[in-house]
Motif scaffolding. Structure first.
Motif, PDB file in Angstrom:
ATOM      1  N   VAL A  31      42.300  38.588  48.957  1.00 35.66           N
ATOM      2  CA  VAL A  31      42.448  39.895  48.315  1.00 35.66           C
ATOM      3  C   VAL A  31      43.472  39.784  47.196  1.00 35.66           C
ATOM      4  CG1 VAL A  31      43.015  42.330  48.634  1.00 35.66           C
ATOM      5  CG2 VAL A  31      41.948  41.060  50.493  1.00 35.66           C
ATOM      6  N   GLU A  32      43.121  40.296  46.018  1.00 34.31           N
ATOM      7  CA  GLU A  32      44.063  40.414  44.914  1.00 34.31           C
ATOM      8  C   GLU A  32      44.477  41.875  44.798  1.00 34.31           C
ATOM      9  OE1 GLU A  32      42.680  36.759  41.982  1.00 34.31           O
ATOM     10  OE2 GLU A  32      41.851  38.756  41.653  1.00 34.31           O
ATOM     11  N   THR A  33      45.776  42.131  44.832  1.00 28.21           N
ATOM     12  CA  THR A  33      46.288  43.496  44.843  1.00 28.21           C
ATOM     13  C   THR A  33      47.088  43.789  43.574  1.00 28.21           C
ATOM     14  OG1 THR A  33      48.355  42.895  45.957  1.00 28.21           O
ATOM     15  CG2 THR A  33      46.464  43.400  47.353  1.00 28.21           C
ATOM     16  N   TRP A  34      47.413  45.059  43.381  1.00 28.81           N
ATOM     17  CA  TRP A  34      48.239  45.518  42.264  1.00 28.81           C
ATOM     18  C   TRP A  34      47.627  45.197  40.902  1.00 28.81           C
ATOM     19  CZ3 TRP A  34      53.068  48.100  41.918  1.00 28.81           C
ATOM     20  CH2 TRP A  34      53.567  48.543  43.150  1.00 28.81           C
ATOM     21  N   ASP A  35      46.332  45.091  40.871  1.00 26.67           N
ATOM     22  CA  ASP A  35      45.600  44.849  39.633  1.00 26.67           C
ATOM     23  C   ASP A  35      44.148  45.188  39.921  1.00 26.67           C
ATOM     24  OD1 ASP A  35      45.012  44.145  37.050  1.00 26.67           O
ATOM     25  OD2 ASP A  35      45.869  42.139  37.166  1.00 26.67           O
ATOM     26  N   TYR A  36      43.307  45.137  38.896  1.00 24.40           N
ATOM     27  CA  TYR A  36      41.890  45.440  39.108  1.00 24.40           C
ATOM     28  C   TYR A  36      41.087  44.677  38.075  1.00 24.40           C
ATOM     29  CZ  TYR A  36      37.616  48.080  40.000  1.00 24.40           C
ATOM     30  OH  TYR A  36      36.337  48.438  40.317  1.00 24.40           O
ATOM     31  N   ALA A  37      40.374  43.657  38.546  1.00 23.99           N
ATOM     32  CA  ALA A  37      39.557  42.805  37.679  1.00 23.99           C
ATOM     33  C   ALA A  37      38.181  42.673  38.329  1.00 23.99           C
ATOM     34  CB  ALA A  37      40.209  41.439  37.499  1.00 23.99           C
ATOM     35  N   PRO A  38      37.260  43.597  38.037  1.00 28.44           N
ATOM     36  CA  PRO A  38      35.982  43.662  38.749  1.00 28.44           C
ATOM     37  C   PRO A  38      35.147  42.393  38.681  1.00 28.44           C
ATOM     38  CG  PRO A  38      36.338  45.645  37.449  1.00 28.44           C
ATOM     39  CD  PRO A  38      37.411  44.683  37.060  1.00 28.44           C
ATOM     40  N   ARG A  39      35.320  41.581  37.642  1.00 23.86           N
ATOM     41  CA  ARG A  39      34.481  40.392  37.506  1.00 23.86           C
ATOM     42  C   ARG A  39      34.946  39.222  38.370  1.00 23.86           C
ATOM     43  NH1 ARG A  39      33.207  40.182  30.944  1.00 23.86           N
ATOM     44  NH2 ARG A  39      32.218  42.242  30.830  1.00 23.86           N
ATOM     45  N   ARG A  40      36.130  39.329  38.934  1.00 28.55           N
ATOM     46  CA  ARG A  40      36.636  38.241  39.760  1.00 28.55           C
ATOM     47  C   ARG A  40      36.037  38.300  41.164  1.00 28.55           C
ATOM     48  NH1 ARG A  40      40.467  35.130  38.333  1.00 28.55           N
ATOM     49  NH2 ARG A  40      41.318  34.944  40.426  1.00 28.55           N
ATOM     50  N   LYS A  41      35.975  37.156  41.826  1.00 24.60           N
ATOM     51  CA  LYS A  41      35.339  37.070  43.139  1.00 24.60           C
ATOM     52  C   LYS A  41      36.179  37.641  44.278  1.00 24.60           C
ATOM     53  CE  LYS A  41      32.245  33.190  42.126  1.00 24.60           C
ATOM     54  NZ  LYS A  41      31.835  31.814  42.489  1.00 24.60           N
ATOM     55  N   PRO A  42      37.514  37.469  44.279  1.00 19.10           N
ATOM     56  CA  PRO A  42      38.288  38.032  45.391  1.00 19.10           C
ATOM     57  C   PRO A  42      38.149  39.543  45.488  1.00 19.10           C
ATOM     58  CG  PRO A  42      39.601  36.438  44.169  1.00 19.10           C
ATOM     59  CD  PRO A  42      38.355  36.678  43.363  1.00 19.10           C
ATOM     60  N   ILE A  43      38.410  40.072  46.659  1.00 18.29           N
ATOM     61  CA  ILE A  43      38.435  41.512  46.858  1.00 18.29           C
ATOM     62  C   ILE A  43      39.521  42.104  45.960  1.00 18.29           C
ATOM     63  CG2 ILE A  43      38.846  43.349  48.549  1.00 18.29           C
ATOM     64  CD1 ILE A  43      37.968  41.285  50.712  1.00 18.29           C
ATOM     65  N   GLN A  44      39.218  43.187  45.277  1.00 19.30           N
ATOM     66  CA  GLN A  44      40.145  43.823  44.345  1.00 19.30           C
ATOM     67  C   GLN A  44      40.656  45.140  44.931  1.00 19.30           C
ATOM     68  OE1 GLN A  44      40.864  42.411  41.012  1.00 19.30           O
ATOM     69  NE2 GLN A  44      39.985  40.704  42.180  1.00 19.30           N
ATOM     70  N   VAL A  45      41.976  45.255  45.057  1.00 14.30           N
ATOM     71  CA  VAL A  45      42.584  46.502  45.523  1.00 14.30           C
ATOM     72  C   VAL A  45      43.755  46.810  44.603  1.00 14.30           C
ATOM     73  CG1 VAL A  45      43.646  47.751  47.426  1.00 14.30           C
ATOM     74  CG2 VAL A  45      41.962  45.967  47.914  1.00 14.30           C
ATOM     75  N   GLY A  46      43.565  47.741  43.688  1.00 20.43           N
ATOM     76  CA  GLY A  46      44.649  48.045  42.767  1.00 20.43           C
ATOM     77  C   GLY A  46      44.233  49.003  41.679  1.00 20.43           C
ATOM     78  N   TYR A  47      44.828  48.848  40.519  1.00 19.09           N
ATOM     79  CA  TYR A  47      44.639  49.764  39.405  1.00 19.09           C
ATOM     80  C   TYR A  47      44.658  48.962  38.115  1.00 19.09           C
ATOM     81  CZ  TYR A  47      49.575  48.853  39.167  1.00 19.09           C
ATOM     82  OH  TYR A  47      50.778  48.201  39.088  1.00 19.09           O
ATOM     83  N   SER A  48      44.281  49.587  37.023  1.00 20.53           N
ATOM     84  CA  SER A  48      44.279  48.928  35.724  1.00 20.53           C
ATOM     85  C   SER A  48      45.658  49.047  35.087  1.00 20.53           C
ATOM     86  CB  SER A  48      43.232  49.557  34.810  1.00 20.53           C
ATOM     87  OG  SER A  48      43.426  49.138  33.466  1.00 20.53           O
ATOM     88  N   ASN A  49      46.355  47.933  34.931  1.00 18.92           N
ATOM     89  CA  ASN A  49      47.661  47.951  34.273  1.00 18.92           C
ATOM     90  C   ASN A  49      47.525  48.365  32.806  1.00 18.92           C
ATOM     91  OD1 ASN A  49      50.142  46.962  35.902  1.00 18.92           O
ATOM     92  ND2 ASN A  49      48.456  45.667  36.621  1.00 18.92           N
ATOM     93  N   ARG A  50      46.441  47.964  32.195  1.00 16.15           N
ATOM     94  CA  ARG A  50      46.220  48.371  30.803  1.00 16.15           C
ATOM     95  C   ARG A  50      46.121  49.889  30.700  1.00 16.15           C
ATOM     96  NH1 ARG A  50      44.207  46.063  26.008  1.00 16.15           N
ATOM     97  NH2 ARG A  50      43.120  47.558  24.655  1.00 16.15           N
ATOM     98  N   GLU A  51      45.427  50.502  31.644  1.00 16.48           N
ATOM     99  CA  GLU A  51      45.288  51.961  31.630  1.00 16.48           C
ATOM    100  C   GLU A  51      46.632  52.653  31.852  1.00 16.48           C
ATOM    101  OE1 GLU A  51      43.645  55.518  30.991  1.00 16.48           O
ATOM    102  OE2 GLU A  51      42.684  53.565  30.663  1.00 16.48           O
TER     103      GLU A  51
END
Length: 353
Positions: free
Chosen positions: A159-179
């Motif tokens: 799981v990758e947290t504290w970020d959001y990168a939909p194209r990556r394979k790991p589970i994504q739990v977070g938000y867009s830092n750019r936003e």
């Protein structure tokens, strides 16, 4: 046959999805005892055999199983988590909720800090994998190639947290830092500020903060304004905040006027600037508005209180743990796609803007 021409071995230890010491021995053309002796440095192995073992380890992305002879990964109740910083407050709620949620299902969390170093993160991931954890969690998507290879070959939920990168394979739990950067810039623009600067983290390696900077910069450019980024030379956050305030409220050479608003990469930097403004007799927000990120416990207590953006720290930890438990079969699967979990940050407007 050279190692480059050999077919990659894919016989894995049941349940882990990772290469075993027997795979390394077979590829290197030596016995398992020789491989074990070489890796543990507890006996003589010739340079030639050592080189062959090193090549096999690299090709198979082998990580020694420190729990060999004990629990297999199928029954291991340990989850590794690597965060950039455990001494500061920003990740505390995530760590706590992640730990509490897993604890309720009998899992223990092993915690490591990279201090925003991708190389230290790789070392931590490698060490964790040596203990055959049930799953791994990281903060952010910025990893070394070595870490990417280890995570891809781990054969466990990641799981990758504290970020959001939909194209990556790991589970994504977070938000867009750019936003978040966009959100901060729009808030200040709506308040009438036009000479808005962004202060980077004083700790090198905080690439998520650079994403926020990019969102801020793009928003200013959309409004026909020039972005102004400042990188502190001071390492201590409060000192770096003071340095940035002094530099940005003086303006710079040429036609650049002093900033009338500053977005800081985190609340520590903003607090340092706010305290420095009081010592200098600079009025906030009348002379210059200040804005942070993180909503630390002290932020509403400052005078003036600090406008900031609050990340969903507790929710990130809880959802990340739930996704891991679902992947391990400990919780029922979510009817919705569980890999992508986009959360929102909350802008907390206070007196400093």
């Amino acid at each position: 046959m050279s190692f480059e021409n050999m077919p990659e071995q894919r016989r894995k230890r049941r349940g882990s999805g990772r290469a075993t010491i027997h795979d390394v021995a077979k590829l290197a053309g030596v016995g398992s005892i020789t491989v074990s002796r070489y890796l543990k440095k507890n006996g003589y192995v010739s340079e030639e055999l050592g080189a062959r073992i090193d090549a096999a380890v690299a090709q198979l992305k082998y990580v020694p199983n420190l729990a060999a002879g004990g629990l297999s990964s199928a029954h291991n109740k340990v989850v590794g988590m690597v965060v950039p910083n455990i001494s500061g407050p920003i990740f505390a709620s995530t760590i706590q909720s992640f730990n509490d949620t897993l604890n309720r299902h009998g899992y223990q969390v092993l915690l490591a800090s990279s201090y925003f170093s991708a190389e230290q993160e790789e070392n931590a991931v490698r060490a964790f994998l040596g203990w055959s954890p049930a799953a791994l969690a990281t903060v952010g998507r910025f990893h070394t190639r070595g870490t990417e290879a280890l995570l891809a070959a781990a054969g466990i939920p990641v799981v990758e947290t504290w970020d959001y990168a939909p194209r990556r394979k790991p589970i994504q739990v977070g938000y867009s830092n750019r936003e978040v950067g966009v959100q901060a810039a729009r808030h200040l623009l709506a308040k009438g500020y036009r000479r808005i600067a962004f202060v980077q983290n004083s700790v090198a390696g905080d690439l998520s903060a650079l994403d926020r900077r990019d969102g801020y910069a793009a928003t200013l450019e959309e409004h026909g304004l020039e972005p102004w980024t400042y990188a502190p030379t001071e390492a201590a956050p409060f000192d770096a905040g003071r340095e940035a305030l002094e530099a940005l409220t003086r303006g710079r050479k040429g036609n650049r006027k002093a900033a009338d608003a500053i977005i800081f990469a985190n609340d520590n930097l903003a607090a340092g600037a706010l305290l420095a403004s009081q010592r200098a007799g600079l009025q906030v927000p009348q002379r210059c508005a200040l804005m942070g990120f993180g909503d630390y416990a002290f932020s509403p207590l400052l005078l003036p209180s600090l406008t900031t953006i609050r990340p969903p720290g507790r929710e990130i930890g809880e959802i990340a743990a739930q996704r891991i438990l679902q992947a391990l079969g400990e919780l029922p699967a979510d009817p919705k796609p569980a890999r992508l979990n986009l959360l929102e940050c909350e802008l907390i407007e206070r007196e400093s803007t």
